[in-house]
Design an enzyme around this catalytic site. Structure first.
Site, PDB file in Angstrom:
ATOM      1  N   ASN A 152       0.781  -1.256   0.076  1.00  0.00           N
ATOM      2  CA  ASN A 152       0.041   0.084  -0.086  1.00  0.00           C
ATOM      3  C   ASN A 152       0.868   1.264   0.119  1.00  0.00           C
ATOM      4  OD1 ASN A 152       0.395  -1.412   2.576  1.00  0.00           O
ATOM      5  ND2 ASN A 152      -0.311   0.416   3.352  1.00  0.00           N
ATOM      6  N   CYS A 325      -2.443   5.406   7.934  1.00  0.00           N
ATOM      7  CA  CYS A 325      -2.447   4.864   9.321  1.00  0.00           C
ATOM      8  C   CYS A 325      -1.144   5.489   9.950  1.00  0.00           C
ATOM      9  CB  CYS A 325      -2.584   3.472   9.281  1.00  0.00           C
ATOM     10  SG  CYS A 325      -3.626   2.800   8.217  1.00  0.00           S
TER      11      CYS A 325
HETATM   12  C1  PLP Z   1      -6.436  -0.209   3.540  1.00  0.00           C
HETATM   13  C2  PLP Z   1      -5.687  -1.600   3.654  1.00  0.00           C
HETATM   14  C3  PLP Z   1      -6.226  -2.455   4.764  1.00  0.00           C
HETATM   15  C4  PLP Z   1      -7.082  -2.000   5.800  1.00  0.00           C
HETATM   16  O1  PLP Z   1      -8.505  -1.845   5.316  1.00  0.00           O
HETATM   17  P1  PLP Z   1      -9.661  -1.313   6.207  1.00  0.00           P
HETATM   18  O2  PLP Z   1     -10.959  -0.965   5.301  1.00  0.00           O
HETATM   19  O3  PLP Z   1      -9.239   0.022   6.956  1.00  0.00           O
HETATM   20  O4  PLP Z   1     -10.141  -2.411   7.232  1.00  0.00           O
HETATM   21  C5  PLP Z   1      -5.347  -3.563   5.043  1.00  0.00           C
HETATM   22  N1  PLP Z   1      -4.420  -3.617   4.208  1.00  0.00           N
HETATM   23  C6  PLP Z   1      -4.207  -2.900   3.252  1.00  0.00           C
HETATM   24  C7  PLP Z   1      -2.913  -3.517   2.369  1.00  0.00           C
HETATM   25  C8  PLP Z   1      -4.574  -1.563   3.103  1.00  0.00           C
HETATM   26  O5  PLP Z   1      -4.362  -0.871   2.079  1.00  0.00           O
END
Ligand code: PLP
Length: 386
Positions: A152, A325
């Site tokens: 991400n 985050c």
């Molecule tokens: C956004 C994300 C998550 C978490 O998703 P939520 O909808 O916030 O629970 C987990 N893993 C990756 C790689 C992400 O980009």
């Protein structure tokens, strides 16, 4: 002032077509899918259809392999803790990578505190896991491998099929956090060696607070919550039906015409990268080829990432440093540290994640803004420059 959104890896706007299919489930169709009466059966129909859509989009063998959750954070927890609980008498070793999302990292760290043993595989300078290194780390005690499909922060796409094959040969479950890959990489889970896969609707133009866990038939997993028979008891509780219906439509749209959409988005991405690399002392993070079509991550030397972000925001451009985050915390991104960046370079990093609303004009405007911002910031604080 125009507002430009380049933070699609944090979340995406809700697609109009997705909203349309959700509205009846917020207005008229209010039944509980578990009820026997006609209100219930009407709701149940929406639930079943959405499950079929998700299964079809992933190429699952059966809709029963789809478990609806509140998002990928929950899906990752159910997959990892669920297998750990089910198989703790057989083995207590879990393997993951050092660049996973915190929803995976913090879950395995917790398991590490309660008697499991966790191996965090390192990655190379591009953020790649080495499948051979994974194979060397699997022991008699290994029960689960969890490696994300695509990162991400830096967009690196992992050789997750190769990893899955190794896991299958060695009789170890393989889970992948595929949140960032959905809509960009094609999935056909009937053929791919993946036992569990996590996804979240709001990362592909669906609503927030709804996701799914694909769990291959026969995978041994124990529930975390108790109280109902919904979602094969693995995720009990009355279903978020408007969200589920929205997820069904969103994944259908996201997995249609992947090749064309990815190609167009990658062209925008490459234009942005080319423009940014004209700036002096800037480097691209992540893999030059094996990267998500919407991901750009750069380190701008001698500049603070937070200052870049704030100045960009003043110009109407919404970007991110690392992941949403970790933004706001002072620690540099664990992903950038894992690919070998020093503290200061990691702090000077910027993620621009593109999506379907972005245009060539927006890319060019962003490049122009960043050039000016970097020049001004470097003039203001020349101390950072050796
Ligand atoms: C956004 C994300 C998550 C978490 O998703 P939520 O909808 O916030 O629970 C987990 N893993 C990756 C790689 C992400 O980009």
């Amino acid at each position: 002032m125009q507002r430009i959104y380049m933070d699609h890896s944090a979340t995406t706007p809700l697609d109009e077509e997705v909203l349309e299919v959700m509205l009846p489930y917020l207005r008229e169709i209010h039944g509980n899918p578990s009820s026997v009466h006609v209100f219930g059966s009407e709701a149940r129909k929406g639930l079943n259809e959405a499950r079929e859509k998700v299964a079809a989009a992933l190429g699952a063998s059966s809709p029963e392999e789809i478990i609806f959750t509140s998002g990928a954070t929950e899906s990752n927890n159910i997959a990892i803790q669920g297998v750990a609980r089910a198989l703790s008498s057989r083995g207590r070793h879990i393997i993951t990578s050092s660049i996973e999302h915190h929803a995976v990292l913090d879950t395995v760290k917790y398991l590490g505190q309660i008697g499991f043993e966790v191996t965090f595989l390192p990655v190379d300078q591009y953020g790649m896991v080495d499948p051979d290194e994974l194979a060397e780390n699997i022991t008699e005690d290994t029960i689960l491998v969890s490696i994300m499909a695509a990162n991400n922060e830096i967009g690196t796409i992992q050789p997750f099929e190769k990893i899955g094959e190794i896991c299958r040969e060695r009789g170890v479950y393989f889970h992948t956090d595929a949140v960032q890959a959905i809509g960009y990489l094609p999935f056909n889970l009937k053929e791919q060696p993946v036992d569990m896969l996590s996804l979240s609707a709001h990362k592909f133009y669906g609503p927030k607070g709804i996701g799914a866990l694909y769990c291959r038939k026969g995978t041994k997993i124990r529930q975390l919550c108790f109280g109902g028979a919904q979602e094969r008891k693995i995720r009990p509780g009355t279903e978020n039906l408007p969200g589920i219906v929205g997820l069904g439509r969103a994944i259908e749209l996201a997995t249609t015409d992947i090749e064309n959409r990815s190609r167009n988005l990658a062209a925008l991405r490459d234009r942005l990268i080319r423009g940014l690399l004209e700036i002096e002392d800037i480097r691209l993070n992540g893999h030059p080829q094996k990267r998500l079509p919407g991901n750009v991550n750069v380190s701008v030397l001698y500049v603070e990432g937070e200052s870049l972000l704030l100045d960009l925001d003043l110009k109407g451009v919404a970007a991110s440093s690392g992941s949403a985050c970790t933004s706001g915390s002072l620690d540099p991104s664990h992903v950038l540290m894992a690919i070998g960046l020093d503290h200061q370079t990691a702090q000077g990093s910027l993620r621009l994640s593109l999506g379907k609303s972005n245009t060539v004009a927006e890319i060019d405007y962003t490049v122009k803004c960043l050039k000016e911002i970097v020049e001004r910031l470097r003039k203001m604080s020349p101390v950072l420059k050796k």
